[in-house]
Scaffold this motif. Structure first.
Motif, mmCIF file in Angstrom:
data_model
loop_
_atom_site.group_PDB
_atom_site.id
_atom_site.type_symbol
_atom_site.label_atom_id
_atom_site.label_comp_id
_atom_site.label_asym_id
_atom_site.label_seq_id
_atom_site.Cartn_x
_atom_site.Cartn_y
_atom_site.Cartn_z
ATOM 1 N N VAL A 246 -11.000 10.681 -13.877
ATOM 2 C CA VAL A 246 -10.560 10.830 -15.264
ATOM 3 C C VAL A 246 -10.084 12.263 -15.446
ATOM 4 C CG1 VAL A 246 -11.231 10.752 -17.683
ATOM 5 C CG2 VAL A 246 -12.204 9.103 -16.075
ATOM 6 N N ARG A 247 -8.830 12.394 -15.827
ATOM 7 C CA ARG A 247 -8.279 13.732 -16.075
ATOM 8 C C ARG A 247 -7.322 13.638 -17.256
ATOM 9 N NH1 ARG A 247 -5.768 12.092 -11.056
ATOM 10 N NH2 ARG A 247 -3.501 11.875 -11.268
ATOM 11 N N ALA A 248 -6.658 14.725 -17.582
ATOM 12 C CA ALA A 248 -5.760 14.745 -18.731
ATOM 13 C C ALA A 248 -4.755 13.594 -18.634
ATOM 14 C CB ALA A 248 -5.018 16.076 -18.784
ATOM 15 N N GLY A 249 -4.685 12.809 -19.709
ATOM 16 C CA GLY A 249 -3.754 11.693 -19.729
ATOM 17 C C GLY A 249 -4.370 10.372 -19.364
ATOM 18 N N GLY A 250 -5.661 10.378 -18.955
ATOM 19 C CA GLY A 250 -6.308 9.093 -18.694
ATOM 20 C C GLY A 250 -7.050 9.054 -17.377
ATOM 21 N N ILE B 169 -17.492 7.480 -24.109
ATOM 22 C CA ILE B 169 -18.496 8.262 -23.384
ATOM 23 C C ILE B 169 -19.139 7.461 -22.240
ATOM 24 C CG2 ILE B 169 -19.020 9.802 -25.299
ATOM 25 C CD1 ILE B 169 -21.432 8.102 -25.955
ATOM 26 N N ALA B 170 -18.958 6.147 -22.228
ATOM 27 C CA ALA B 170 -19.465 5.338 -21.119
ATOM 28 C C ALA B 170 -18.475 4.210 -20.875
ATOM 29 C CB ALA B 170 -20.842 4.769 -21.427
ATOM 30 N N HIS C 180 -19.338 19.210 -20.703
ATOM 31 C CA HIS C 180 -19.849 20.455 -20.126
ATOM 32 C C HIS C 180 -19.461 21.679 -20.944
ATOM 33 C CE1 HIS C 180 -21.287 18.459 -16.505
ATOM 34 N NE2 HIS C 180 -20.142 17.780 -16.481
ATOM 35 N N GLY C 181 -18.703 21.462 -22.019
ATOM 36 C CA GLY C 181 -18.314 22.594 -22.838
ATOM 37 C C GLY C 181 -17.847 22.152 -24.203
ATOM 38 N N PRO C 182 -17.674 23.073 -25.127
ATOM 39 C CA PRO C 182 -17.215 22.728 -26.479
ATOM 40 C C PRO C 182 -15.880 21.992 -26.443
ATOM 41 C CG PRO C 182 -17.926 25.029 -26.353
ATOM 42 C CD PRO C 182 -17.880 24.528 -24.951
ATOM 43 N N GLY C 183 -15.788 20.959 -27.254
ATOM 44 C CA GLY C 183 -14.541 20.210 -27.345
ATOM 45 C C GLY C 183 -14.384 19.109 -26.316
ATOM 46 N N GLU C 184 -15.249 19.070 -25.304
ATOM 47 C CA GLU C 184 -15.143 18.010 -24.292
ATOM 48 C C GLU C 184 -15.809 16.739 -24.795
ATOM 49 O OE1 GLU C 184 -16.412 18.896 -20.381
ATOM 50 O OE2 GLU C 184 -15.231 20.730 -20.202
ATOM 51 N N THR C 185 -15.241 15.616 -24.431
ATOM 52 C CA THR C 185 -15.812 14.318 -24.811
ATOM 53 C C THR C 185 -16.922 13.939 -23.843
ATOM 54 O OG1 THR C 185 -13.678 13.591 -25.683
ATOM 55 C CG2 THR C 185 -15.311 11.879 -25.192
ATOM 56 N N GLY C 186 -18.023 13.483 -24.393
ATOM 57 C CA GLY C 186 -19.106 13.022 -23.532
ATOM 58 C C GLY C 186 -20.464 13.342 -24.110
#
Length: 526
Positions: free
Chosen positions: A75-79, A320-321, A337-343
């Motif tokens: 999973v990376r930018a764009g899907g 998130i899952a 793992h950081g601000p703004g990340e989904t999860g």
């Protein structure tokens, strides 16, 4: 070295083989078992072809060899994107190169993930490959032209055929299922002829061939093979399909008998499957259920079509899952793992995982009321090892060992109109030859131990970093006393000792797409 042969039967189970032997349809296998040992063979934590055969070939578990699926996803930018696993993705040395670098020769036929092929001393014809790219992925390269000289050789019929595989997972018309089954009968004849030719013209210390039609027939034809599901008053079509399935196994039995004869009385012959098989009648749509629990959101269906290689149409800002593949029964949990990340926040990961497990174990079959999920395996328990971090966070064991579906479809739990076959943990193991007890059944063995057992049979030491051990129950005490088990140096890096045959990148990408089409047809990729 002591000549040693491995006959792989993809997905074979004694629940089908025993009744066929009792009916006189597999006399060679019956005779083989009468003069050797038999056992159930427990497969990898999730019974799937790529991790299971890779475990058999490496003596290492998925958490070490790194193969969990047909696919490798990210999973990376764009899907979310995927590529097909191949030989380069196996983190551990295979038995082919272990034997080769110790002066032995090997023949490896139709095993998955063997392309691009390692340049070993001997012959490799990979499985799970498009016929268009067979020539450039055979080792040695000149072997392809030699095989072309075999009577009736047809690369189309030894590779995966999309149109035929597609039919396996559908509710087929009578006129479609019959030719599909006949195709696999013909296909196994080709693989046997290749085996016979190489055993006669290029004999090796270790000869291994895998027949994969067993798995394919059992997926689509379970209702004709399992007496519990075969109609008490079969139609003419059902009788014909039963006869074709029996013909397949009868011919396969003949190949087993002829390979044993070709190997000669001094050879030890081993038979193993990557997993077992059983019936399944229910489909659990996991991503639809995760959506219902608020853990997953589907992408806007009106949006532009995802880019090539994008395989799960999800809204990654609100998921998130998720489950990327119907083959692994695995759920991946996204960690922020950081601000703004989904999860899920890292410090809430374990609590979230326990909450998800509790909900899964509460699920009941809507018609029978039985728990839908038999067990939930944690990543660190199912896949210990450095490569385990790439595996799913949770692996579901469904009540009937069925594969779940990752599609956006209703209902969440769907009853199949006809029973199908699915993978089960208990496969088959058998062995016969010098130093092997005659006519006994031993306790359940592990697929992890097959590679160590083959090396012992050859007279080679077992690498110290193998997780698998020699199956001592498969040998007579006198044999073990005369030839003690020796532990040798650890394995080496597969990339450090094996030279690969160069393969054109564009051609390889085209081949990957063809194989993905076939995996979709078989239901492993949706």
């Amino acid at each position: 070295m002591q000549p040693t042969v491995l006959i792989g039967l993809d997905g074979a189970t004694y629940s089908i083989l025993d009744p066929l032997m009792a009916a006189g349809q597999m006399p060679h296998l019956q005779q083989f078992l009468a003069r050797g040992v038999r056992a159930e063979l427990l497969t990898t934590p999730h019974p799937l072809t790529p991790p299971a055969w890779t475990t058999l070939m490496t003596g290492r578990s998925p958490g070490h060899h790194g193969i969990f699926d047909f696919l490798r996803s990210e999973v990376r930018a764009g899907g979310a994107f995927f590529t097909l696993n191949n030989f380069r993705d196996i983190h551990c040395e295979t038995i082919w190169s272990i034997v080769s670098r110790q002066g032995g020769s090997v023949t490896s036929l139709n095993f998955p993930l063997m392309a691009p092929p390692p340049k070993v001393s001997g012959s490799i014809v990979p499985g799970l490959l498009s016929w268009r790219h067979l020539r450039r992925n055979i080792h040695p390269v000149e072997l392809y032209d030699e095989l072309k000289g075999l009577p009736g050789f047809n690369p189309n019929e030894i590779s995966w055929d999309f149109e035929h595989e597609k039919k396996a997972m559908q509710i087929l018309e009578d006129e479609e299922l019959e030719p599909w089954t006949q195709f696999h009968i013909v296909r196994e004849r080709h693989w046997f002829e290749i085996t016979r030719h190489i055993m006669e013209q290029h004999p090796a210390d270790l000869t291994a061939v895998m027949f994969d039609g067993v798995d394919k027939l059992q997926h689509g034809c379970w209702r004709f093979l399992d007496p519990r599901y075969f109609s008490a008053q079969p139609s003419a079509f059902e009788r014909r399909m039963r006869e074709l399935c029996v013909q397949y196994f009868h011919e396969l039995d003949g190949f087993i008998g002829r390979i044993v004869a070709l190997a000669g009385p001094q050879a030890r012959v081993f038979i193993a499957s990557d997993h077992g098989f059983g019936p399944t009648e229910t489909v659990f749509r996991i991503n639809k259920w995760l959506e219902s629990q608020g853990y997953l959101q589907w992408a806007d269906r009106t949006a532009e079509k995802p880019a090539a290689g994008h395989f799960v149409a999800l809204d990654w800002e609100r998921t998130i899952a998720y489950a990327p593949s119907g083959a692994t029964n695995g759920i991946h949990i996204r960690v922020a793992h950081g601000p703004g990340e989904t999860g899920v926040a890292a410090n809430e990961y374990h609590a979230f995982r326990e909450q998800l497990i509790a909900k899964l174990k509460e699920l009941r079959h809507p018609e029978t009321g039985v728990p839908l999920v038999r067990d939930v395996l944690l990543r660190e328990q199912a896949f210990p090892g450095e490569a385990g971090k790439s595996g799913p966070d949770l692996t579901l064991v469904l009540f009937d060992h069925g594969f779940f579906s990752v599609l956006d479809a209703e209902p969440i739990v769907w009853q199949r109109p006809l029973v199908a076959g699915t993978h089960c943990p208990e496969g088959v193991f058998a062995a016969a030859g010098p130093g092997i007890p005659r006519g006994i059944a031993v306790s359940q063995q592990s697929i992890l131990d097959v590679a160590a057992t083959l090396l012992y049979s050859l007279g080679l030491p077992v690498p110290s970093d193998f997780e698998g051990k020699v199956m001592q129950a498969a040998f007579e005490p006198a044999q073990l006393q005369a030839q003690p088990i020796v532990t040798g140096p650890p394995t080496t890096s597969p990339s450090g000792t094996v030279e690969r045959v160069a393969v054109d990148a564009d051609a390889e990408a085209d081949s990957d797409e063809k194989i993905l089409q076939r995996l979709r047809a078989l239901g492993y990729v949706e």
